[in-house]
Design a protein around this motif. Structure first.
Motif, PDB file in Angstrom:
ATOM      1  N   UNK A 128      44.803  19.359  77.431  1.00  0.00           N
ATOM      2  CA  UNK A 128      45.676  18.554  78.455  1.00  0.00           C
ATOM      3  C   UNK A 128      44.712  17.329  78.661  1.00  0.00           C
ATOM      4  N   UNK A 129      45.646  16.233  79.198  1.00  0.00           N
ATOM      5  CA  UNK A 129      44.817  14.957  79.520  1.00  0.00           C
ATOM      6  C   UNK A 129      44.860  14.627  81.044  1.00  0.00           C
ATOM      7  N   UNK A 130      43.667  14.194  81.495  1.00  0.00           N
ATOM      8  CA  UNK A 130      43.525  13.840  82.867  1.00  0.00           C
ATOM      9  C   UNK A 130      43.888  12.581  83.119  1.00  0.00           C
ATOM     10  N   UNK A 131      44.581  11.995  84.100  1.00  0.00           N
ATOM     11  CA  UNK A 131      44.792  10.826  84.510  1.00  0.00           C
ATOM     12  C   UNK A 131      43.784  10.066  85.236  1.00  0.00           C
ATOM     13  N   UNK A 132      42.970  10.789  86.056  1.00  0.00           N
ATOM     14  CA  UNK A 132      41.984  10.052  87.008  1.00  0.00           C
ATOM     15  C   UNK A 132      40.405  10.591  86.764  1.00  0.00           C
ATOM     16  N   UNK A 133      40.436  12.058  87.005  1.00  0.00           N
ATOM     17  CA  UNK A 133      39.170  12.433  86.930  1.00  0.00           C
ATOM     18  C   UNK A 133      38.690  12.858  85.477  1.00  0.00           C
ATOM     19  N   UNK A 134      37.654  12.585  84.913  1.00  0.00           N
ATOM     20  CA  UNK A 134      37.067  12.959  83.787  1.00  0.00           C
ATOM     21  C   UNK A 134      36.927  14.467  83.500  1.00  0.00           C
ATOM     22  N   UNK A 135      37.299  15.083  82.596  1.00  0.00           N
ATOM     23  CA  UNK A 135      36.924  16.495  82.051  1.00  0.00           C
ATOM     24  C   UNK A 135      35.252  16.555  81.993  1.00  0.00           C
ATOM     25  N   UNK A 136      34.640  15.710  81.661  1.00  0.00           N
ATOM     26  CA  UNK A 136      33.203  15.695  81.757  1.00  0.00           C
ATOM     27  C   UNK A 136      32.523  14.348  81.373  1.00  0.00           C
ATOM     28  N   UNK A 137      31.336  14.196  81.296  1.00  0.00           N
ATOM     29  CA  UNK A 137      30.682  12.940  81.280  1.00  0.00           C
ATOM     30  C   UNK A 137      29.117  12.986  80.920  1.00  0.00           C
ATOM     31  N   UNK A 138      28.575  11.885  80.010  1.00  0.00           N
ATOM     32  CA  UNK A 138      27.289  11.956  79.771  1.00  0.00           C
ATOM     33  C   UNK A 138      26.839  10.628  79.870  1.00  0.00           C
ATOM     34  N   UNK A 139      25.486  10.506  80.364  1.00  0.00           N
ATOM     35  CA  UNK A 139      24.710   9.345  80.789  1.00  0.00           C
ATOM     36  C   UNK A 139      23.305   9.153  80.188  1.00  0.00           C
ATOM     37  N   UNK A 140      23.171   7.959  79.740  1.00  0.00           N
ATOM     38  CA  UNK A 140      21.941   7.721  79.002  1.00  0.00           C
ATOM     39  C   UNK A 140      21.354   6.528  80.061  1.00  0.00           C
ATOM     40  N   UNK A 141      19.933   6.454  79.916  1.00  0.00           N
ATOM     41  CA  UNK A 141      19.443   5.346  80.574  1.00  0.00           C
ATOM     42  C   UNK A 141      18.293   4.686  79.691  1.00  0.00           C
ATOM     43  N   UNK A 142      17.876   3.551  79.868  1.00  0.00           N
ATOM     44  CA  UNK A 142      16.802   2.757  79.028  1.00  0.00           C
ATOM     45  C   UNK A 142      16.254   1.846  80.053  1.00  0.00           C
ATOM     46  N   UNK A 143      14.891   2.117  80.141  1.00  0.00           N
ATOM     47  CA  UNK A 143      13.987   1.184  81.025  1.00  0.00           C
ATOM     48  C   UNK A 143      13.482   0.095  79.871  1.00  0.00           C
ATOM     49  N   UNK A 144      13.085  -1.136  80.338  1.00  0.00           N
ATOM     50  CA  UNK A 144      12.680  -2.127  79.416  1.00  0.00           C
ATOM     51  C   UNK A 144      11.333  -2.166  79.391  1.00  0.00           C
ATOM     52  N   UNK A 150      40.853  17.920  77.013  1.00  0.00           N
ATOM     53  CA  UNK A 150      40.177  19.170  77.063  1.00  0.00           C
ATOM     54  C   UNK A 150      40.020  19.738  75.675  1.00  0.00           C
ATOM     55  N   UNK A 151      40.289  18.571  74.572  1.00  0.00           N
ATOM     56  CA  UNK A 151      40.404  19.119  73.263  1.00  0.00           C
ATOM     57  C   UNK A 151      38.902  19.902  72.730  1.00  0.00           C
ATOM     58  N   UNK A 152      38.108  19.472  73.584  1.00  0.00           N
ATOM     59  CA  UNK A 152      36.757  19.894  73.077  1.00  0.00           C
ATOM     60  C   UNK A 152      36.269  21.252  73.806  1.00  0.00           C
ATOM     61  N   UNK A 153      37.247  21.829  74.665  1.00  0.00           N
ATOM     62  CA  UNK A 153      36.798  23.057  75.170  1.00  0.00           C
ATOM     63  C   UNK A 153      37.490  24.397  74.396  1.00  0.00           C
ATOM     64  N   UNK A 154      36.682  25.383  74.634  1.00  0.00           N
ATOM     65  CA  UNK A 154      37.135  26.681  74.084  1.00  0.00           C
ATOM     66  C   UNK A 154      38.617  27.243  75.073  1.00  0.00           C
ATOM     67  N   UNK A 155      38.444  26.983  76.318  1.00  0.00           N
ATOM     68  CA  UNK A 155      39.674  27.208  77.214  1.00  0.00           C
ATOM     69  C   UNK A 155      40.085  25.838  77.374  1.00  0.00           C
ATOM     70  N   UNK A 156      41.285  25.746  77.391  1.00  0.00           N
ATOM     71  CA  UNK A 156      41.892  24.352  78.194  1.00  0.00           C
ATOM     72  C   UNK A 156      42.019  24.323  79.461  1.00  0.00           C
ATOM     73  N   UNK A 157      42.411  23.552  80.150  1.00  0.00           N
ATOM     74  CA  UNK A 157      42.188  23.380  81.540  1.00  0.00           C
ATOM     75  C   UNK A 157      43.336  24.105  82.351  1.00  0.00           C
ATOM     76  N   UNK A 158      44.047  24.875  81.697  1.00  0.00           N
ATOM     77  CA  UNK A 158      44.908  25.936  82.078  1.00  0.00           C
ATOM     78  C   UNK A 158      44.767  27.246  81.895  1.00  0.00           C
ATOM     79  N   UNK A 159      43.264  27.326  81.396  1.00  0.00           N
ATOM     80  CA  UNK A 159      42.803  28.799  81.096  1.00  0.00           C
ATOM     81  C   UNK A 159      43.377  29.567  79.780  1.00  0.00           C
ATOM     82  N   UNK A 160      43.902  28.501  79.345  1.00  0.00           N
ATOM     83  CA  UNK A 160      44.445  29.408  77.626  1.00  0.00           C
ATOM     84  C   UNK A 160      43.420  29.027  76.642  1.00  0.00           C
ATOM     85  N   UNK A 161      43.154  30.054  75.995  1.00  0.00           N
ATOM     86  CA  UNK A 161      42.108  29.985  74.825  1.00  0.00           C
ATOM     87  C   UNK A 161      42.753  28.933  73.666  1.00  0.00           C
TER      88      UNK A 161
END
Length: 341
Positions: A1-17, A145-156
């Motif tokens: 499924x595709x969400x319109x507002x809230x992400x399914x997940x996120x990742x953050x990287x930081x770099x200090x100068x 949710x294409x990266x998940x083993x269960x979709x966001x409606x709990x189907x394998x």
């Protein structure tokens, strides 16, 4: 499924100068976004086009924004001289003082099911923050949710996971190499739990919510189309337990959504095809307005549906793909279709 507002997940990287780093130009945010997007493109997680927001804040509280541009087109070579983004970045580099740069890039991309490629207009978003002192923060968010083993409606969905999760893992590894270290995965949310390489296997841990997409996304989608001031007395019912008849609404070759009516009761509405992006909701708001006008005239849901079927074509709201409605066994089944493909 595709969400319109809230992400399914996120990742953050930081770099200090580095301690001896010189001044950082605001255009650095655009350069980093370009590099991250190019990595996504290697795996078809980003495909041509996209929209960019670019903002420069002169003060820490954000009240002074000498550069503030939204919805800039991501062109084929976005940093080449003469493009919209390069002109705005160059204007930002001319500023004498600034505190922070924010760049947000919406990326269309491809996910795969049964060997078929499906395009979503906001598969990922890239967010880049650059402070005047040189610190950089990059966040990558996904709305699928294409990266998940269960979709966001709990189907394998073992096969879907196998076709898509390795591409995400490879992209995350490449971005980590670019940024000089692994990401900080976002916290577990209502949909899933991110890790440094993708997502936890929900078959082992279970899900945080039962049918998280259906619980939260349907309300979020309706909130983008229905006027904030409307009430149940002003509108038709938007939920039904009966089968529904529907017609696809298109703009060109792209399906934007589905106008539907219940076979019984007084329910009628529009389901946006989430993968079509903002256009689906913009068209939906127009269909919802027309339904509101029909309701105020006292038309039944069926009569309102038939009136809308007879309207002349209009580019802004889309046109019908055919004239004979199809039938879905339930509104839930139609919502599932509109949220998946």
């Amino acid at each position: 499924m595709i969400t319109s507002r809230d992400p399914v997940g996120d990742w953050t990287w930081g770099i200090d100068p580095p301690a001896d780093a010189g001044a950082v130009p605001p255009s650095r945010a655009a350069e980093i976004a370009f590099q991250v997007r190019e990595i996504l493109a290697r795996y078809e997680l980003a495909v041509p086009t996209g929209k960019v927001d670019f903002q420069v804040r002169a003060t820490s509280d954000g009240r002074d924004t000498p550069v503030d541009a939204e919805g800039i087109a991501w062109e084929e070579a976005p940093l080449a001289p003469g493009t919209a983004l390069s002109r705005i970045a160059a204007r930002a580099d001319e500023l004498q003082e600034w505190f922070m740069v924010f760049l947000g890039l919406q990326c269309p991309g491809i996910w795969v099911e049964s060997g078929v490629k499906h395009r979503a207009e906001k598969l990922f978003s890239i967010y880049v923050y650059v402070l005047s002192g040189g610190s950089v923060v990059v966040t990558l968010s996904t709305y699928s949710d294409a990266w998940l083993t269960l979709d966001t409606r709990e189907r394998e969905q073992t096969d879907i996971h196998a076709a898509n999760a390795p591409r995400l893992a490879a992209a995350l590894a490449d971005i980590s190499a670019l940024m000089g270290g692994p990401p900080d995965p976002g916290d577990q949310n209502r949909h899933a739990a991110p890790t440094e390489t993708g997502f936890e296997d929900q078959r082992d841990e279970g899900t945080a919510f039962v049918d998280s997409w259906g619980t939260f996304e349907i309300l979020a989608r309706n909130g983008r189309m229905y006027p904030a001031a409307s009430s149940a007395e002003d509108e038709y019912e938007v939920f039904t337990e009966h089968p529904v008849r529907y017609l696809a609404v298109r703009r060109g070759e792209r399906v934007l959504g589905y106008l539907w009516v219940s076979v019984a009761g007084d329910a009628v509405g529009y389901e946006p095809r989430t993968a079509a992006g903002d256009e689906a909701f913009e068209a939906g708001a127009r269909w919802v307005a027309l339904l509101g006008a029909a309701h105020r005239e006292g038309l039944t849901a069926i009569a309102a549906f038939e009136r809308l079927l007879g309207l002349p074509p209009e580019e802004e709201r889309g046109t019908f793909a055919g004239r004979t409605p199809e039938e879905a066994p339930s509104l839930d089944a139609l919502q599932d279709l509109s949220g998946r493909y």
